[in-house]
Design an enzyme around this catalytic site. Structure first.
Site, PDB file in Angstrom:
ATOM      1  N   ARG A  46      12.559  -7.923   3.632  1.00  0.00           N
ATOM      2  CA  ARG A  46      12.624  -6.469   3.496  1.00  0.00           C
ATOM      3  C   ARG A  46      13.892  -5.879   4.113  1.00  0.00           C
ATOM      4  NH1 ARG A  46       6.942  -3.291   3.721  1.00  0.00           N
ATOM      5  NH2 ARG A  46       7.405  -2.450   5.744  1.00  0.00           N
ATOM      6  N   ARG A 104      -6.001   3.323  11.368  1.00  0.00           N
ATOM      7  CA  ARG A 104      -5.692   1.907  11.572  1.00  0.00           C
ATOM      8  C   ARG A 104      -6.560   1.305  12.659  1.00  0.00           C
ATOM      9  NH1 ARG A 104      -0.136   1.900   9.664  1.00  0.00           N
ATOM     10  NH2 ARG A 104       0.855  -0.128   9.646  1.00  0.00           N
ATOM     11  N   ARG A 147      14.730  -3.651   9.419  1.00  0.00           N
ATOM     12  CA  ARG A 147      14.104  -2.856  10.474  1.00  0.00           C
ATOM     13  C   ARG A 147      13.654  -3.739  11.629  1.00  0.00           C
ATOM     14  NH1 ARG A 147       9.746   0.466   7.096  1.00  0.00           N
ATOM     15  NH2 ARG A 147       8.363  -0.769   8.378  1.00  0.00           N
ATOM     16  N   ARG A 179       2.530  -7.673  14.043  1.00  0.00           N
ATOM     17  CA  ARG A 179       1.909  -6.673  13.166  1.00  0.00           C
ATOM     18  C   ARG A 179       0.710  -7.272  12.430  1.00  0.00           C
ATOM     19  NH1 ARG A 179       6.732  -4.785   9.615  1.00  0.00           N
ATOM     20  NH2 ARG A 179       5.293  -3.299   8.692  1.00  0.00           N
ATOM     21  N   LYS A 221       0.810  -1.209   0.000  1.00  0.00           N
ATOM     22  CA  LYS A 221       0.000   0.000   0.000  1.00  0.00           C
ATOM     23  C   LYS A 221       0.846   1.264   0.000  1.00  0.00           C
ATOM     24  CE  LYS A 221      -1.151  -0.301   4.966  1.00  0.00           C
ATOM     25  NZ  LYS A 221       0.245  -0.443   5.297  1.00  0.00           N
TER      26      LYS A 221
HETATM   27  P1  AMP Z   1       3.745   1.363   8.455  1.00  0.00           P
HETATM   28  O1  AMP Z   1       4.960   1.913   7.785  1.00  0.00           O
HETATM   29  O2  AMP Z   1       2.480   2.020   7.981  1.00  0.00           O
HETATM   30  O3  AMP Z   1       3.671  -0.135   8.415  1.00  0.00           O
HETATM   31  O4  AMP Z   1       3.871   1.766  10.014  1.00  0.00           O
HETATM   32  C1  AMP Z   1       4.945   1.326  10.806  1.00  0.00           C
HETATM   33  C2  AMP Z   1       4.550   1.295  12.271  1.00  0.00           C
HETATM   34  O5  AMP Z   1       4.195   2.619  12.704  1.00  0.00           O
HETATM   35  C3  AMP Z   1       3.354   0.427  12.606  1.00  0.00           C
HETATM   36  O6  AMP Z   1       3.697  -0.928  12.779  1.00  0.00           O
HETATM   37  C4  AMP Z   1       2.865   1.072  13.894  1.00  0.00           C
HETATM   38  O7  AMP Z   1       3.666   0.711  14.998  1.00  0.00           O
HETATM   39  C5  AMP Z   1       3.109   2.562  13.624  1.00  0.00           C
HETATM   40  N1  AMP Z   1       1.923   3.203  12.990  1.00  0.00           N
HETATM   41  C6  AMP Z   1       1.841   3.705  11.733  1.00  0.00           C
HETATM   42  N2  AMP Z   1       0.616   4.221  11.501  1.00  0.00           N
HETATM   43  C7  AMP Z   1      -0.095   4.034  12.643  1.00  0.00           C
HETATM   44  C8  AMP Z   1      -1.431   4.318  13.033  1.00  0.00           C
HETATM   45  N3  AMP Z   1      -2.305   4.903  12.210  1.00  0.00           N
HETATM   46  N4  AMP Z   1      -1.804   3.975  14.291  1.00  0.00           N
HETATM   47  C9  AMP Z   1      -0.954   3.396  15.149  1.00  0.00           C
HETATM   48  N5  AMP Z   1       0.308   3.074  14.847  1.00  0.00           N
HETATM   49  C10 AMP Z   1       0.748   3.390  13.598  1.00  0.00           C
END
Ligand code: AMP
Length: 214
Positions: free
Chosen positions: A126, A91, A160, A171, A16
């Site tokens: 990744r 989320r 990461r 996750r 995404k």
């Molecule tokens: P992503 O790059 O979108 O997968 O986000 C990486 C991490 O950031 C996630 O695993 C969460 O720990 C945190 N995160 C990102 N967006 C949100 C959100 N809307 N609500 C809560 N945690 C978030």
């Protein structure tokens, strides 16, 4: 559709982020990724970044109030007035409700669907640049020169913390428990469209654009 308030919904690793960037470019609207904003805060070592890092490294969601605050500030900026592509937000149901309270109802939510098996295989390979955050995949999209970032030239790509096996499991679990209920939430509002997140990147982008412009 005249306004483009869009959101990309999908499991971690569904693609995404990449698709959201392409869509934003295609429509000349900002790409708003909470993951990117949180990682930036983490890199800068701000108080909020340090707090968020504890949750992110474990594969847990950062508390709603923190993320809602960041998004509210970002969407109040001038460049978001004509629309935006949200990536990774909302989320949770409370985050989606908060967005509506800001008076920002979404025009279209695109669900990028992939299986759990696919998620695990994608995230497991990744690698990221610790300097600029660019993301690569050992097999699917390696950097041009081994271990060197194409974007900024930094040497030494890393896996990461949140892409380590235990965090990946966590996750996925958070996705199913806290984020997947948004599929019904937005279906009820009549704005949900789904695409399969498999096949070539270009094909997925084309399907998304079709749904957005429909
Ligand atoms: P992503 O790059 O979108 O997968 O986000 C990486 C991490 O950031 C996630 O695993 C969460 O720990 C945190 N995160 C990102 N967006 C949100 C959100 N809307 N609500 C809560 N945690 C978030």
């Amino acid at each position: 559709m005249t306004s483009y308030r869009l959101m990309m919904l999908g499991a971690p690793g569904a693609g995404k982020g990449t698709q959201a960037k392409r869509l934003a470019e295609e429509l000349s609207i900002p790409h708003v990724s909470t993951g990117d904003m949180l990682r930036e805060a983490k890199r800068k070592g701000t108080e909020m970044g340090k707090k968020a890092a504890e949750y992110m490294n474990a594969g847990d969601l950062v508390p709603d109030e923190v993320v809602i605050g960041i998004v509210k500030d970002r969407l109040a900026e001038e460049d978001a007035a004509g629309g935006f592509v949200l990536d990774g937000f909302p989320r949770t149901i409370p985050q989606a409700e908060a967005l509506e309270k800001m008076g920002l109802e979404l025009d279209r939510v695109i669900e990028v669907a992939v299986t759990d098996e696919e998620v695990v295989s994608r995230l497991s390979g990744r690698m990221s640049c610790p300097s600029c955050g660019a993301v690569y995949h050992q097999e699917a999209s390696p950097p041009k020169e081994e271990n060197v970032c194409d974007q900024c030239g930094h040497e030494g790509l890393i896996v990461r913390e949140d892409d380590q096996p235990e965090a990946i499991k966590q996750r996925l679990e958070s996705y199913h428990r806290q984020t997947a209920p948004l599929i019904d939430f937005y279906r009820d509002r009549g704005v949900l469209a789904s695409v399969e997140g498999v096949g070539s990147m270009d094909d997925v982008t084309a399907s998304i654009l079709e749904k957005v412009k429909a």
